[in-house]
Design a protein around this motif. Structure first.
Motif, PDB file in Angstrom:
ATOM      1  N   SER A   1      24.625-113.969 -73.076  1.00 23.80           N
ATOM      2  CA  SER A   1      23.218-114.127 -72.716  1.00 23.80           C
ATOM      3  C   SER A   1      22.496-112.791 -72.688  1.00 23.80           C
ATOM      4  O   SER A   1      21.297-112.738 -72.592  1.00 23.80           O
ATOM      5  N   GLU A   2      23.262-111.691 -72.798  1.00 28.79           N
ATOM      6  CA  GLU A   2      22.627-110.381 -72.792  1.00 28.79           C
ATOM      7  C   GLU A   2      21.618-110.297 -73.933  1.00 28.79           C
ATOM      8  O   GLU A   2      20.557-109.700 -73.810  1.00 28.79           O
ATOM      9  N   MET A   3      21.948-110.928 -75.093  1.00 25.94           N
ATOM     10  CA  MET A   3      21.046-110.890 -76.234  1.00 25.94           C
ATOM     11  C   MET A   3      19.742-111.629 -75.920  1.00 25.94           C
ATOM     12  O   MET A   3      18.684-111.245 -76.369  1.00 25.94           O
ATOM     13  N   CYS A   4      19.833-112.720 -75.138  1.00 28.74           N
ATOM     14  CA  CYS A   4      18.622-113.477 -74.781  1.00 28.74           C
ATOM     15  C   CYS A   4      17.676-112.592 -73.973  1.00 28.74           C
ATOM     16  O   CYS A   4      16.467-112.714 -74.063  1.00 28.74           O
ATOM     17  N   ILE A   5      18.249-111.739 -73.156  1.00 27.10           N
ATOM     18  CA  ILE A   5      17.448-110.944 -72.236  1.00 27.10           C
ATOM     19  C   ILE A   5      16.858-109.724 -72.941  1.00 27.10           C
ATOM     20  O   ILE A   5      15.755-109.307 -72.667  1.00 27.10           O
ATOM     21  N   ARG A   6      17.590-109.194 -73.907  1.00 26.91           N
ATOM     22  CA  ARG A   6      17.318-107.835 -74.378  1.00 26.91           C
ATOM     23  C   ARG A   6      15.912-107.655 -74.944  1.00 26.91           C
ATOM     24  O   ARG A   6      15.319-106.603 -74.799  1.00 26.91           O
ATOM     25  N   ASP A   7      15.371-108.664 -75.604  1.00 29.65           N
ATOM     26  CA  ASP A   7      14.055-108.469 -76.199  1.00 29.65           C
ATOM     27  C   ASP A   7      12.941-108.593 -75.165  1.00 29.65           C
ATOM     28  O   ASP A   7      11.797-108.299 -75.433  1.00 29.65           O
ATOM     29  N   ARG A   8      13.266-109.036 -73.960  1.00 32.23           N
ATOM     30  CA  ARG A   8      12.246-109.208 -72.931  1.00 32.23           C
ATOM     31  C   ARG A   8      12.201-108.028 -71.966  1.00 32.23           C
ATOM     32  O   ARG A   8      11.197-107.771 -71.330  1.00 32.23           O
ATOM     33  N   GLN A  71       6.156-113.436 -56.714  1.00 27.61           N
ATOM     34  CA  GLN A  71       6.600-112.286 -57.519  1.00 27.61           C
ATOM     35  C   GLN A  71       7.956-112.579 -58.164  1.00 27.61           C
ATOM     36  O   GLN A  71       8.172-112.335 -59.350  1.00 27.61           O
ATOM     37  N   TRP A  72       8.890-113.120 -57.372  1.00 31.12           N
ATOM     38  CA  TRP A  72      10.192-113.509 -57.905  1.00 31.12           C
ATOM     39  C   TRP A  72      10.023-114.565 -59.008  1.00 31.12           C
ATOM     40  O   TRP A  72      10.668-114.494 -60.045  1.00 31.12           O
ATOM     41  N   GLN A  73       9.164-115.529 -58.759  1.00 29.92           N
ATOM     42  CA  GLN A  73       8.945-116.597 -59.732  1.00 29.92           C
ATOM     43  C   GLN A  73       8.476-116.010 -61.073  1.00 29.92           C
ATOM     44  O   GLN A  73       8.989-116.374 -62.136  1.00 29.92           O
ATOM     45  N   GLY A  74       7.522-115.078 -61.007  1.00 31.53           N
ATOM     46  CA  GLY A  74       7.010-114.437 -62.220  1.00 31.53           C
ATOM     47  C   GLY A  74       8.075-113.631 -62.939  1.00 31.53           C
ATOM     48  O   GLY A  74       8.207-113.715 -64.169  1.00 31.53           O
ATOM     49  N   GLU A  75       8.863-112.874 -62.186  1.00 36.29           N
ATOM     50  CA  GLU A  75       9.893-112.032 -62.808  1.00 36.29           C
ATOM     51  C   GLU A  75      10.984-112.869 -63.464  1.00 36.29           C
ATOM     52  O   GLU A  75      11.463-112.546 -64.545  1.00 36.29           O
ATOM     53  N   MET A  76      11.398-113.938 -62.807  1.00 39.60           N
ATOM     54  CA  MET A  76      12.455-114.772 -63.384  1.00 39.60           C
ATOM     55  C   MET A  76      11.990-115.419 -64.693  1.00 39.60           C
ATOM     56  O   MET A  76      12.764-115.548 -65.640  1.00 39.60           O
ATOM     57  N   LEU A  77      10.708-115.781 -64.744  1.00 42.84           N
ATOM     58  CA  LEU A  77      10.175-116.407 -65.960  1.00 42.84           C
ATOM     59  C   LEU A  77       9.963-115.366 -67.068  1.00 42.84           C
ATOM     60  O   LEU A  77      10.437-115.544 -68.194  1.00 42.84           O
ATOM     61  N   GLU A  78       9.289-114.269 -66.730  1.00 35.41           N
ATOM     62  CA  GLU A  78       8.930-113.284 -67.753  1.00 35.41           C
ATOM     63  C   GLU A  78      10.137-112.527 -68.295  1.00 35.41           C
ATOM     64  O   GLU A  78      10.247-112.300 -69.497  1.00 35.41           O
ATOM     65  N   LYS A  79      11.055-112.166 -67.394  1.00 34.84           N
ATOM     66  CA  LYS A  79      12.171-111.314 -67.808  1.00 34.84           C
ATOM     67  C   LYS A  79      13.396-112.110 -68.253  1.00 34.84           C
ATOM     68  O   LYS A  79      14.167-111.641 -69.087  1.00 34.84           O
ATOM     69  N   PHE A  80      13.581-113.293 -67.680  1.00 36.16           N
ATOM     70  CA  PHE A  80      14.830-114.018 -67.937  1.00 36.16           C
ATOM     71  C   PHE A  80      14.632-115.428 -68.478  1.00 36.16           C
ATOM     72  O   PHE A  80      15.601-116.135 -68.705  1.00 36.16           O
ATOM     73  N   ASP A  81      13.375-115.824 -68.668  1.00 32.85           N
ATOM     74  CA  ASP A  81      13.080-117.162 -69.188  1.00 32.85           C
ATOM     75  C   ASP A  81      13.696-118.253 -68.303  1.00 32.85           C
ATOM     76  O   ASP A  81      14.154-119.280 -68.792  1.00 32.85           O
ATOM     77  N   LEU A  82      13.722-118.011 -67.005  1.00 27.95           N
ATOM     78  CA  LEU A  82      14.212-118.994 -66.034  1.00 27.95           C
ATOM     79  C   LEU A  82      13.004-119.528 -65.262  1.00 27.95           C
ATOM     80  O   LEU A  82      12.299-118.760 -64.611  1.00 27.95           O
ATOM     81  N   GLU A  83      12.790-120.825 -65.350  1.00 30.84           N
ATOM     82  CA  GLU A  83      11.582-121.409 -64.768  1.00 30.84           C
ATOM     83  C   GLU A  83      11.891-122.008 -63.400  1.00 30.84           C
ATOM     84  O   GLU A  83      12.542-123.046 -63.299  1.00 30.84           O
TER      85      GLU A  83
END
Length: 214
Positions: A1-8, A71-83
């Motif tokens: 999953s590191e690849m999923c994160i890397r472009d964000r 703030q946590w909600q925004g970071e999880m979505l923007e950085k990790f695509d976790l909704e």
């Protein structure tokens, strides 16, 4: 999953290292105690993303101070695509029906909400600013202890605020019995009645490496 994160997000080597220690060395229960501003949210996000990618977590609960929930909600979505959903969202369906939830600890521990939270097993529980749980006699501490969970992260820059018993309580929350009873812990590691001075510090540090990263 590191690849999923890397472009964000640009991941720093130590953040990846922290995540892999949680995943591979610490039995999925850890106290992340980096200095303020060193990205504990990102470290937790890497761990949670990895759980989801490995199909290890379908239910995740993150408890934060009230001002940090969005703030946590925004970071999880923007950085990790976790909704994640929060109780502040208009379409929030309740703690017993949502699977990815971020809530303030104060909201979560209210009787009705606490009953819903404790009625199901959470694959991962994260508590931010966890030093607020340093007193084992509080409602918040007992509530967090009673939440059924498989994986468990506590995040705080200040694991010890008043005395070493703060650390004992947090450690006991993560891995009950790791230091034995409070009396055993006191006899072995505490040099004064108020818990301000330690003894056998090397042995204590060795034990702490099994739960704490800083």
């Amino acid at each position: 999953s590191e690849m999923c994160i890397r472009d964000r997000i640009k991941l720093l080597p130590y953040q990846i290292d922290v995540a892999f220690r949680v995943l591979n060395e610490l039995g999925h229960r850890a106290l992340l105690a980096d200095e303020v501003g060193l990205g504990k949210t990102v470290e937790a996000g890497i761990v949670l993303k990895e759980y989801v990618a490995r199909s290890l977590a379908e239910r995740i609960l993150i408890l934060t101070p009230a001002p940090l929930a969005k703030q946590w909600q925004g970071e999880m979505l923007e950085k990790f695509d976790l909704e994640f959903r929060t109780p502040l969202d208009r379409d929030f369906r309740g703690f017993s029906r949502e699977n990815f939830v971020i809530s303030s600890l104060d909201t979560a521990k209210q009787t009705k909400n606490a009953a819903q939270i404790c009625s199901r097993v959470w694959d991962a529980l994260v508590v931010d600013e966890a030093h607020r749980l340093r007193n084992a006699s509080t409602v918040a501490y007992r509530f967090v202890a009673s939440i059924p969970k498989k994986y468990f992260l506590l995040l705080t820059a200040t694991p010890i605020q008043n005395s070493v018993f703060d650390l004992y309580n947090l450690a006991n929350l993560l891995k009950p019995g790791i230091f034995g009873t409070r009396r055993e812990f006191t006899e072995k590691f505490v040099a004064d009645s108020r818990g301000r001075h330690l003894k056998n510090t090397q042995e204590l540090k060795t034990l702490l490496k099994r739960i704490m990263i800083r």
